[in-house]
Scaffold this motif. Structure first.
Motif, PDB file in Angstrom:
ATOM      1  N   LEU A  51      -5.114  -8.536  -5.133  1.00 49.71           N
ATOM      2  CA  LEU A  51      -5.566  -7.141  -5.138  1.00 49.71           C
ATOM      3  C   LEU A  51      -6.180  -6.749  -3.796  1.00 49.71           C
ATOM      4  O   LEU A  51      -5.957  -5.635  -3.309  1.00 49.71           O
ATOM      5  CB  LEU A  51      -6.575  -6.915  -6.261  1.00 49.71           C
ATOM      6  CG  LEU A  51      -6.002  -6.973  -7.679  1.00 49.71           C
ATOM      7  CD1 LEU A  51      -7.126  -6.907  -8.695  1.00 49.71           C
ATOM      8  CD2 LEU A  51      -4.999  -5.870  -7.904  1.00 49.71           C
ATOM      9  N   ALA A  52      -6.936  -7.655  -3.187  1.00 47.90           N
ATOM     10  CA  ALA A  52      -7.533  -7.366  -1.881  1.00 47.90           C
ATOM     11  C   ALA A  52      -6.434  -7.192  -0.836  1.00 47.90           C
ATOM     12  O   ALA A  52      -6.528  -6.322   0.037  1.00 47.90           O
ATOM     13  CB  ALA A  52      -8.473  -8.483  -1.473  1.00 47.90           C
ATOM     14  N   ARG A  83      -3.363  -6.110  -1.410  1.00 51.13           N
ATOM     15  CA  ARG A  83      -2.717  -4.813  -1.677  1.00 51.13           C
ATOM     16  C   ARG A  83      -3.566  -3.664  -1.175  1.00 51.13           C
ATOM     17  O   ARG A  83      -3.055  -2.684  -0.657  1.00 51.13           O
ATOM     18  CB  ARG A  83      -2.451  -4.665  -3.168  1.00 51.13           C
ATOM     19  CG  ARG A  83      -1.348  -5.547  -3.669  1.00 51.13           C
ATOM     20  CD  ARG A  83      -1.081  -5.349  -5.127  1.00 51.13           C
ATOM     21  NE  ARG A  83      -0.066  -6.281  -5.598  1.00 51.13           N
ATOM     22  CZ  ARG A  83       0.169  -6.536  -6.872  1.00 51.13           C
ATOM     23  NH1 ARG A  83      -0.545  -5.927  -7.793  1.00 51.13           N
ATOM     24  NH2 ARG A  83       1.099  -7.379  -7.210  1.00 51.13           N
ATOM     25  N   GLN A  84      -4.883  -3.771  -1.340  1.00 44.98           N
ATOM     26  CA  GLN A  84      -5.767  -2.709  -0.885  1.00 44.98           C
ATOM     27  C   GLN A  84      -5.729  -2.629   0.647  1.00 44.98           C
ATOM     28  O   GLN A  84      -5.673  -1.539   1.212  1.00 44.98           O
ATOM     29  CB  GLN A  84      -7.192  -2.944  -1.355  1.00 44.98           C
ATOM     30  CG  GLN A  84      -8.150  -1.850  -0.928  1.00 44.98           C
ATOM     31  CD  GLN A  84      -9.562  -2.099  -1.422  1.00 44.98           C
ATOM     32  OE1 GLN A  84      -9.876  -3.159  -1.940  1.00 44.98           O
ATOM     33  NE2 GLN A  84     -10.413  -1.111  -1.254  1.00 44.98           N
ATOM     34  N   ALA A 130      -2.545  -0.927   1.627  1.00 40.00           N
ATOM     35  CA  ALA A 130      -2.590   0.520   1.405  1.00 40.00           C
ATOM     36  C   ALA A 130      -3.453   1.210   2.441  1.00 40.00           C
ATOM     37  O   ALA A 130      -3.120   2.313   2.921  1.00 40.00           O
ATOM     38  CB  ALA A 130      -3.116   0.818   0.005  1.00 40.00           C
ATOM     39  N   MET A 131      -4.542   0.580   2.847  1.00 36.69           N
ATOM     40  CA  MET A 131      -5.421   1.174   3.855  1.00 36.69           C
ATOM     41  C   MET A 131      -4.746   1.239   5.218  1.00 36.69           C
ATOM     42  O   MET A 131      -4.958   2.183   5.969  1.00 36.69           O
ATOM     43  CB  MET A 131      -6.724   0.373   3.950  1.00 36.69           C
ATOM     44  CG  MET A 131      -7.556   0.393   2.680  1.00 36.69           C
ATOM     45  SD  MET A 131      -8.086   2.031   2.181  1.00 36.69           S
ATOM     46  CE  MET A 131      -9.346   2.340   3.374  1.00 36.69           C
TER      47      MET A 131
END
Length: 127
Positions: free
Chosen positions: A116-117, A119-120, A123-124
């Protein structure tokens, strides 16, 4: 008369959680040397392993939040899950409240957090 100056010696202590970095995770060390600077018998000392532990707990405002701690534990403590209790105590000291759920870096939940980190971060970078 001559003055004798005695050098102060400090024991080589294991790093505290605040001093540890994520690169320290998984390293092992033996217990500290004796204060007198005499060598200690390392056969009697258990090896300490440092693990990253995640605690999902409530903040003072009542919101769920992750707290991360580096916890040192022996193999016996890890087998008995005492390292998770140590992390929960650290979270309590920092002001987090129950209910708390903790898991270490070797669990499936920790691997999912890494995904998840990633993916974040992805996205950023696209934003």
């Amino acid at each position: 008369m001559s003055k004798k100056v005695q050098a102060l010696t400090t024991p080589a202590a294991a790093p505290t959680a605040g001093d540890a970095t994520f690169a320290d995770v998984g390293e092992t060390t033996t217990a500290a040397a004796s204060p007198q600077g005499k060598p200690t018998d390392t056969a009697d000392k258990a090896k300490v392993t440092y693990l990253r532990v995640f605690v999902l707990a409530m903040t003072a405002a009542g919101n769920p939040e992750f707290f991360t701690a580096i916890v040192g534990a022996t193999a016996e403590e890890i087998a008995e899950k005492k390292h998770l209790e140590k992390a929960q105590r650290k979270a309590s000291v920092e002001g987090y409240r129950w209910p708390m759920k903790s898991f270490d870096q070797n669990s499936a939940a920790a691997r999912q957090l890494d995904v998840l980190a990633g993916r974040q971060a992805d996205a950023m970078s696209r934003a």
